[in-house]
Enzyme design. Sequence first.
Site, PDB file in Angstrom:
ATOM      1  N   SER A 267       4.596 -14.228   1.807  1.00 25.78           N
ATOM      2  CA  SER A 267       4.763 -12.966   1.093  1.00 25.78           C
ATOM      3  C   SER A 267       5.374 -11.856   1.942  1.00 25.78           C
ATOM      4  CB  SER A 267       3.411 -12.493   0.545  1.00 25.78           C
ATOM      5  OG  SER A 267       2.496 -12.260   1.599  1.00 25.78           O
TER       6      SER A 267
ATOM      7  N   HIS B 174       2.447 -17.116  -4.189  1.00 25.62           N
ATOM      8  CA  HIS B 174       3.756 -16.553  -4.501  1.00 25.62           C
ATOM      9  C   HIS B 174       4.800 -17.606  -4.871  1.00 25.62           C
ATOM     10  CE1 HIS B 174       3.047 -12.315  -3.383  1.00 25.62           C
ATOM     11  NE2 HIS B 174       2.177 -12.832  -2.542  1.00 25.62           N
TER      12      HIS B 174
ATOM     13  N   LYS C 111       0.338 -13.297 -10.263  1.00 21.43           N
ATOM     14  CA  LYS C 111       1.782 -13.174 -10.096  1.00 21.43           C
ATOM     15  C   LYS C 111       2.480 -13.598 -11.384  1.00 21.43           C
ATOM     16  CE  LYS C 111       0.489 -12.670  -5.713  1.00 21.43           C
ATOM     17  NZ  LYS C 111      -0.923 -12.638  -5.295  1.00 21.43           N
TER      18      LYS C 111
END
Length: 440
Positions: free
Chosen positions: A233, A261, A293
């Site tokens: 990230s 992610h 996310k």
Amino acid sequence: MVAKKLSRDLKQKLIQQSLQRKLKQAETDAAKPAVSLKETTIPDKFCRFDQHPGYIQMQIINRGAEQLGVESPFFRVHEGLAGATTIIAGHELINFASYNYLNLSGHPEVNQAATQAMQRYGTSVSASRIVSGERPIHRELEHALARTYGVDDAVVFVSGHATNVSTLGYLFGAKDLIIHDEYIHNSSIVGAQLSGARRLSFPHNDLDALEHLLKERRHQFERVVIIVEGLYSMDGDFPDLKRLVQLKQQHRVFLMVDEAHSFGVLGNSGKGLRELADVDATDVDIWMGTLSKTLSGCGGFIAGESALVENLRHLSPGFLYSVGIPAPIAAAAIKSLEIMAREPDRVRRLRSISEYFITQAKALKLNTGDSRGIAIIPVILGSSVNAARISSALFDRGINVQPILYPAVPEKSARLRFFLSCEHTQEQIDTTLNTLASLL
């Protein structure tokens, strides 16, 4: 005029150096071992929160920012949906500070699914799932995640951070070894600390160093697990999963991939690192991901073989002693999975706009570090003061991007971190990068 500029620059540099010295001293003081004190000699710093090392460090940072005339970029209030654009203080800005990668948070179908679940089950299931908080929608989500991954089962936790903390803290113990990439997320580090296992890190994405560690240390422990992230990230890069699987099999250890992610982002259909690397999902022992996310909610999950999932479902403290995930969040995640499968073009658009961003950034000689140009792209500025100041200047010009400052990263790696959405346009990218280049 030149003398004034030099004087101002020198002043800023001295303030920054002083700030770093104070921060390092605060860290040193915090790391000193506790001493035995008589009750009458206990100083204020051991019984007052305004003397806590973390609070003192925060005050040092705030004072330094005030001296440098840098406005805090943190805790800005978004007044609506945060996607490719957002509203802050009544102004619309191009937004690069949210990980709504596939623009599914706020999607009408996702909202409708969450609303219907709320009307049926309420806003809370009001109990731990093992006691009386279980609802049909919980298992529906877990089965959907397991099908997407191509594994036996999955279990959903109410917090993404707690997913790693509780999973690692429960599965491993004092006779075990946890080896992780040096850039691994805080949640895995805290989980490793909780477990009591020995913890070792290897240099970022350096699998030769990992192999050396395994050859040297594997035989000294019972269970060993390697932990990496599917997409880092801070830097926007990813590991070589095929080689990780080879090392795991060769040394008879577990492999855990944190896909917070990467799920919904990597691969042609967004199925994550394994799709990108063309690796069978069952070659990885523990898949971890979040709902916050691409899945439009909050919470985390573990996916893998039945024995792993059943073990966690019945005995992992973060699941056992926490309330079940709210039904509207579960419904939003299920619907997001459906839309992902139905509309793979969202993933392709995200990849296309990300490639455009990094190509244009490099053409402007901006330092994007090791980013692979998918969803997360840093622009490294090498100075916390510069990163904070330029973030503030961009904000004033209608562009919202967060600075990442020391001590979150080394001072030489201070940066702006850009999160891309499939809804960003080339015009927005051009405006942003040209403005940034002019400021630099």
